[in-house]
Design a protein around this motif. Structure first.
Motif, PDB file in Angstrom:
ATOM      1  N   GLU A 207       0.828  -1.198   0.000  1.00 57.63           N
ATOM      2  CA  GLU A 207       0.000   0.000   0.000  1.00 57.63           C
ATOM      3  C   GLU A 207       0.864   1.250   0.000  1.00 57.63           C
ATOM      4  O   GLU A 207       0.510   2.283  -0.558  1.00 57.63           O
ATOM      5  N   ALA A 208       2.036   1.141   0.637  1.00 57.05           N
ATOM      6  CA  ALA A 208       2.936   2.290   0.701  1.00 57.05           C
ATOM      7  C   ALA A 208       3.797   2.412  -0.557  1.00 57.05           C
ATOM      8  O   ALA A 208       4.587   3.341  -0.686  1.00 57.05           O
ATOM      9  N   GLY A 209       3.627   1.449  -1.439  1.00 60.42           N
ATOM     10  CA  GLY A 209       4.385   1.467  -2.683  1.00 60.42           C
ATOM     11  C   GLY A 209       5.845   1.116  -2.499  1.00 60.42           C
ATOM     12  O   GLY A 209       6.723   1.641  -3.166  1.00 60.42           O
ATOM     13  N   ASN A 210       6.148   0.237  -1.561  1.00 57.87           N
ATOM     14  CA  ASN A 210       7.523  -0.180  -1.305  1.00 57.87           C
ATOM     15  C   ASN A 210       8.101  -0.849  -2.551  1.00 57.87           C
ATOM     16  O   ASN A 210       7.633  -1.906  -2.960  1.00 57.87           O
ATOM     17  N   PRO A 211       9.104  -0.242  -3.173  1.00 63.16           N
ATOM     18  CA  PRO A 211       9.643  -0.807  -4.425  1.00 63.16           C
ATOM     19  C   PRO A 211      10.378  -2.120  -4.235  1.00 63.16           C
ATOM     20  O   PRO A 211      10.660  -2.824  -5.191  1.00 63.16           O
ATOM     21  N   ASP A 212      10.705  -2.456  -2.964  1.00 61.86           N
ATOM     22  CA  ASP A 212      11.420  -3.705  -2.728  1.00 61.86           C
ATOM     23  C   ASP A 212      10.543  -4.928  -2.981  1.00 61.86           C
ATOM     24  O   ASP A 212      11.038  -6.003  -3.288  1.00 61.86           O
ATOM     25  N   ILE A 213       9.232  -4.778  -2.819  1.00 58.83           N
ATOM     26  CA  ILE A 213       8.333  -5.917  -2.976  1.00 58.83           C
ATOM     27  C   ILE A 213       7.636  -5.837  -4.333  1.00 58.83           C
ATOM     28  O   ILE A 213       6.496  -5.428  -4.453  1.00 58.83           O
ATOM     29  N   GLU A 214       8.372  -6.218  -5.357  1.00 58.23           N
ATOM     30  CA  GLU A 214       7.830  -6.212  -6.709  1.00 58.23           C
ATOM     31  C   GLU A 214       7.202  -7.550  -7.059  1.00 58.23           C
ATOM     32  O   GLU A 214       6.346  -7.639  -7.934  1.00 58.23           O
ATOM     33  N   ALA A 215       7.672  -8.590  -6.372  1.00 58.92           N
ATOM     34  CA  ALA A 215       7.226  -9.947  -6.716  1.00 58.92           C
ATOM     35  C   ALA A 215       7.174 -10.802  -5.455  1.00 58.92           C
ATOM     36  O   ALA A 215       7.798 -10.489  -4.441  1.00 58.92           O
ATOM     37  N   GLY A 216       6.406 -11.871  -5.526  1.00 59.99           N
ATOM     38  CA  GLY A 216       6.302 -12.751  -4.375  1.00 59.99           C
ATOM     39  C   GLY A 216       5.632 -14.060  -4.731  1.00 59.99           C
ATOM     40  O   GLY A 216       5.190 -14.269  -5.868  1.00 59.99           O
ATOM     41  N   ILE A 217       5.559 -14.952  -3.749  1.00 60.67           N
ATOM     42  CA  ILE A 217       4.943 -16.254  -3.963  1.00 60.67           C
ATOM     43  C   ILE A 217       3.694 -16.386  -3.104  1.00 60.67           C
ATOM     44  O   ILE A 217       3.601 -15.807  -2.023  1.00 60.67           O
ATOM     45  N   TYR A 218       2.720 -17.089  -3.618  1.00 63.85           N
ATOM     46  CA  TYR A 218       1.474 -17.355  -2.903  1.00 63.85           C
ATOM     47  C   TYR A 218       1.327 -18.867  -2.792  1.00 63.85           C
ATOM     48  O   TYR A 218       1.295 -19.562  -3.808  1.00 63.85           O
ATOM     49  N   ILE A 219       1.266 -19.359  -1.575  1.00 61.32           N
ATOM     50  CA  ILE A 219       1.181 -20.799  -1.339  1.00 61.32           C
ATOM     51  C   ILE A 219      -0.213 -21.146  -0.842  1.00 61.32           C
ATOM     52  O   ILE A 219      -0.609 -20.753   0.259  1.00 61.32           O
ATOM     53  N   GLY A 220      -0.976 -21.836  -1.655  1.00 64.29           N
ATOM     54  CA  GLY A 220      -2.340 -22.184  -1.278  1.00 64.29           C
ATOM     55  C   GLY A 220      -3.151 -22.588  -2.489  1.00 64.29           C
ATOM     56  O   GLY A 220      -2.618 -22.785  -3.585  1.00 64.29           O
ATOM     57  N   TYR A 221      -4.451 -22.692  -2.300  1.00 67.86           N
ATOM     58  CA  TYR A 221      -5.334 -23.195  -3.355  1.00 67.86           C
ATOM     59  C   TYR A 221      -5.925 -22.091  -4.242  1.00 67.86           C
ATOM     60  O   TYR A 221      -6.466 -22.372  -5.312  1.00 67.86           O
ATOM     61  N   ASN A 222      -5.864 -20.852  -3.802  1.00 68.05           N
ATOM     62  CA  ASN A 222      -6.499 -19.751  -4.518  1.00 68.05           C
ATOM     63  C   ASN A 222      -5.608 -19.257  -5.658  1.00 68.05           C
ATOM     64  O   ASN A 222      -4.719 -18.431  -5.464  1.00 68.05           O
ATOM     65  N   LYS A 223      -5.874 -19.731  -6.857  1.00 67.33           N
ATOM     66  CA  LYS A 223      -5.030 -19.372  -7.989  1.00 67.33           C
ATOM     67  C   LYS A 223      -5.312 -17.970  -8.526  1.00 67.33           C
ATOM     68  O   LYS A 223      -4.585 -17.477  -9.385  1.00 67.33           O
ATOM     69  N   ALA A 225      -5.586 -15.322  -6.362  1.00 67.71           N
ATOM     70  CA  ALA A 225      -5.014 -14.374  -5.403  1.00 67.71           C
ATOM     71  C   ALA A 225      -3.822 -13.662  -6.041  1.00 67.71           C
ATOM     72  O   ALA A 225      -2.988 -14.289  -6.686  1.00 67.71           O
ATOM     73  N   GLN A 226      -3.757 -12.347  -5.879  1.00 68.11           N
ATOM     74  CA  GLN A 226      -2.692 -11.563  -6.499  1.00 68.11           C
ATOM     75  C   GLN A 226      -2.144 -10.554  -5.494  1.00 68.11           C
ATOM     76  O   GLN A 226      -2.288  -9.347  -5.661  1.00 68.11           O
ATOM     77  N   PRO A 227      -1.490 -11.032  -4.438  1.00 67.42           N
ATOM     78  CA  PRO A 227      -1.010 -10.113  -3.413  1.00 67.42           C
ATOM     79  C   PRO A 227       0.187  -9.270  -3.836  1.00 67.42           C
ATOM     80  O   PRO A 227       0.513  -8.291  -3.168  1.00 67.42           O
ATOM     81  N   PHE A 228       0.842  -9.623  -4.939  1.00 66.65           N
ATOM     82  CA  PHE A 228       1.999  -8.869  -5.404  1.00 66.65           C
ATOM     83  C   PHE A 228       1.840  -8.580  -6.895  1.00 66.65           C
ATOM     84  O   PHE A 228       1.152  -9.322  -7.608  1.00 66.65           O
ATOM     85  N   PRO A 229       2.473  -7.518  -7.405  1.00 68.19           N
ATOM     86  CA  PRO A 229       2.380  -7.225  -8.846  1.00 68.19           C
ATOM     87  C   PRO A 229       2.739  -8.438  -9.703  1.00 68.19           C
ATOM     88  O   PRO A 229       2.111  -8.711 -10.714  1.00 68.19           O
ATOM     89  N   ILE A 230       3.774  -9.153  -9.282  1.00 70.80           N
ATOM     90  CA  ILE A 230       4.129 -10.416  -9.932  1.00 70.80           C
ATOM     91  C   ILE A 230       3.984 -11.501  -8.872  1.00 70.80           C
ATOM     92  O   ILE A 230       4.728 -11.520  -7.890  1.00 70.80           O
ATOM     93  N   THR A 231       3.006 -12.383  -9.048  1.00 74.98           N
ATOM     94  CA  THR A 231       2.734 -13.420  -8.053  1.00 74.98           C
ATOM     95  C   THR A 231       2.907 -14.803  -8.660  1.00 74.98           C
ATOM     96  O   THR A 231       2.282 -15.141  -9.662  1.00 74.98           O
ATOM     97  N   LEU A 232       3.775 -15.589  -8.045  1.00 77.86           N
ATOM     98  CA  LEU A 232       3.974 -16.982  -8.447  1.00 77.86           C
ATOM     99  C   LEU A 232       3.158 -17.861  -7.511  1.00 77.86           C
ATOM    100  O   LEU A 232       3.356 -17.829  -6.293  1.00 77.86           O
ATOM    101  N   HIS A 233       2.228 -18.626  -8.061  1.00 75.75           N
ATOM    102  CA  HIS A 233       1.357 -19.463  -7.252  1.00 75.75           C
ATOM    103  C   HIS A 233       1.927 -20.878  -7.107  1.00 75.75           C
ATOM    104  O   HIS A 233       2.322 -21.500  -8.092  1.00 75.75           O
ATOM    105  N   LEU A 234       1.970 -21.345  -5.874  1.00 74.73           N
ATOM    106  CA  LEU A 234       2.417 -22.700  -5.567  1.00 74.73           C
ATOM    107  C   LEU A 234       1.254 -23.434  -4.921  1.00 74.73           C
ATOM    108  O   LEU A 234       0.776 -23.055  -3.858  1.00 74.73           O
ATOM    109  N   ILE A 235       0.799 -24.505  -5.574  1.00 74.19           N
ATOM    110  CA  ILE A 235      -0.378 -25.238  -5.106  1.00 74.19           C
ATOM    111  C   ILE A 235       0.046 -26.508  -4.368  1.00 74.19           C
ATOM    112  O   ILE A 235       0.808 -27.317  -4.907  1.00 74.19           O
ATOM    113  N   PRO A 236      -0.426 -26.701  -3.140  1.00 78.32           N
ATOM    114  CA  PRO A 236      -0.083 -27.916  -2.393  1.00 78.32           C
ATOM    115  C   PRO A 236      -0.598 -29.167  -3.108  1.00 78.32           C
ATOM    116  O   PRO A 236      -1.756 -29.236  -3.515  1.00 78.32           O
TER     117      PRO A 236
END
Length: 380
Positions: A207-223, A225-236
């Motif tokens: 929300e603060a526009g922190n440039p350090d968090i440009e990408a991230g991973i999402y671990i779960g069933y919700n394909k 979900a887009q918590p980061f501008p670039i989100t890599l989804h990992l499905i259990p």
């Protein structure tokens, strides 16, 4: 590794092939190891071949790992026409015929080549040579993390987005629907947010526009979900599929049956961890191809092992008379999951049966680099 091949091209290489094959079979009895040698040097358990290109056309699609004993150039030229992608290609290693070095060539992370390289090197007394950047830098590798925790990577192309930022010293975000145990690796910032969160709302840094968090991973069933501008989804991968079928049922019918059964229950096929059945079906081509298509193991159990599985199952006198156990699909699903919950009871259709067991997944912040010693690093 589940099914691997060792290839050699010279008399000395074939000697190493035979010796190393026995060492690996002793160290990894659950692995099927096939040895091949150029016809003029074939001996013992080595199967002869005349054309390495023809042999690769046969082996490459169905092997989990291929070890070339010979020149790197031979290996590269041999596999080049058959390479499809890091989520589909087998692990490929090259070892010199003196057994001094073992090099990880292809599918280092998702295919397990880097780990296999270390294992083969230990058995052979060779030096493992691994050039993957995250391994060399001892940094978190998302694809290794996914493989070791039975997580399906849904967007292969985004792996480089995650790894690239970590290697550049940037922070990468991580969101998980379940708690992850162990120390958080350097370079990751973990956020606790609801599993249903569809976007970046609620993450202070975003929300603060922190440039350090440009990408991230999402671990779960919700394909979605887009918590980061670039989100890599990992499905259990928490679903264990038990299957039975009449002999000769076509692969496409088995695949359609499984897809239909899972879709009707809102289960993603990417959650499947393995296909399980009775050992008399271990050569059933349709089941073997289905497991290969999903890139999961196909495991079979003896009648005795299936009979010992505890639980209430839909027994059939006809099935028991035919194969020696009253139910194959439900029992094999539960046994394959090592005591998981039967979430889809026996389904039957046109000579096919299946059942699905689910086992709660547990994830640790571990990755391959943690297992390496200083000696490994020096050798590489």
């Amino acid at each position: 590794m589940r099914r691997t091949a060792i290839l050699s091209f010279t008399e000395k290489g074939t000697g190493l092939n035979l010796w190393l094959g026995e060492k690996l079979r002793e160290a990894f009895p659950e692995t099927e190891i096939e040895s091949y040698a150029v016809s003029r040097f074939a001996q013992g358990t080595c199967r002869p071949f005349t054309s390495v290109s023809d042999l690769m056309r046969e082996l490459f699609p169905g092997m989990d790992g291929i070890l070339f004993i010979g020149a790197m150039g031979i290996a590269v030229r041999s596999i080049a026409p058959f390479i499809e992608g890091k989520d589909r290609d087998p692990a490929v290693l090259v070892m010199d015929e003196l057994g001094k070095y073992c090099v990880s060539v292809l599918s280092g992370h998702l295919g397990g080549a880097n780990e296999w390289c270390r294992e083969v090197a230990v058995c052979a007394g060779a030096r493992p040579v691994i050039t993957t950047a995250t391994d060399c830098e001892r940094r978190f590798a998302v694809d290794v993390f996914a493989a070791e925790n039975f997580l399906k990577v849904t967007e292969i192309g985004k792996i480089k987005e995650i790894s690239g930022r970590i290697l550049e010293g940037k922070m990468v975000g991580a969101v998980a629907e379940e708690e992850i145990s162990g120390p958080v690796p350097d370079g990751l910032r973990v956020y606790s947010i609801p599993a249903s969160l569809p976007d970046a709302a609620g993450i202070p840094d975003m929300e603060a526009g922190n440039p350090d968090i440009e990408a991230g991973i999402y671990i779960g069933y919700n394909k979605t979900a887009q918590p980061f501008p670039i989100t890599l989804h990992l499905i259990p991968r928490d679903l264990f599929v038990g299957m039975g079928c009449k002999k000769g049922i076509p692969f496409h019918e088995l695949e359609a049956f499984l897809n239909r059964t899972l879709e009707q229950r809102g289960m993603d096929i990417e959650r499947v961890r393995g296909i399980y059945s009775i050992d008399r079906k271990k050569e059933e081509e349709g089941l073997i191809r289905l497991a290969y298509k999903l890139r999961v193991p196909f495991v079979t159990f003896s009648e005795e092992a299936l009979r010992k599985v505890k639980g209430e199952f839909q027994g059939s006198a006809f099935v028991e008379h035919t194969v020696g156990v009253d139910n194959v699909c439900e029992r094999s699903a539960v046994l394959g999951s090592e005591g998981g919950e039967l979430v889809v009871p026996k389904q039957a259709e046109n000579g096919m049966t299946l059942a699905v067991a689910q086992k709660k997944y547990r994830i640790r912040w571990t990755w391959q680099a943690e297992k390496r010693s200083d000696k490994d690093s020096a050798e590489e």
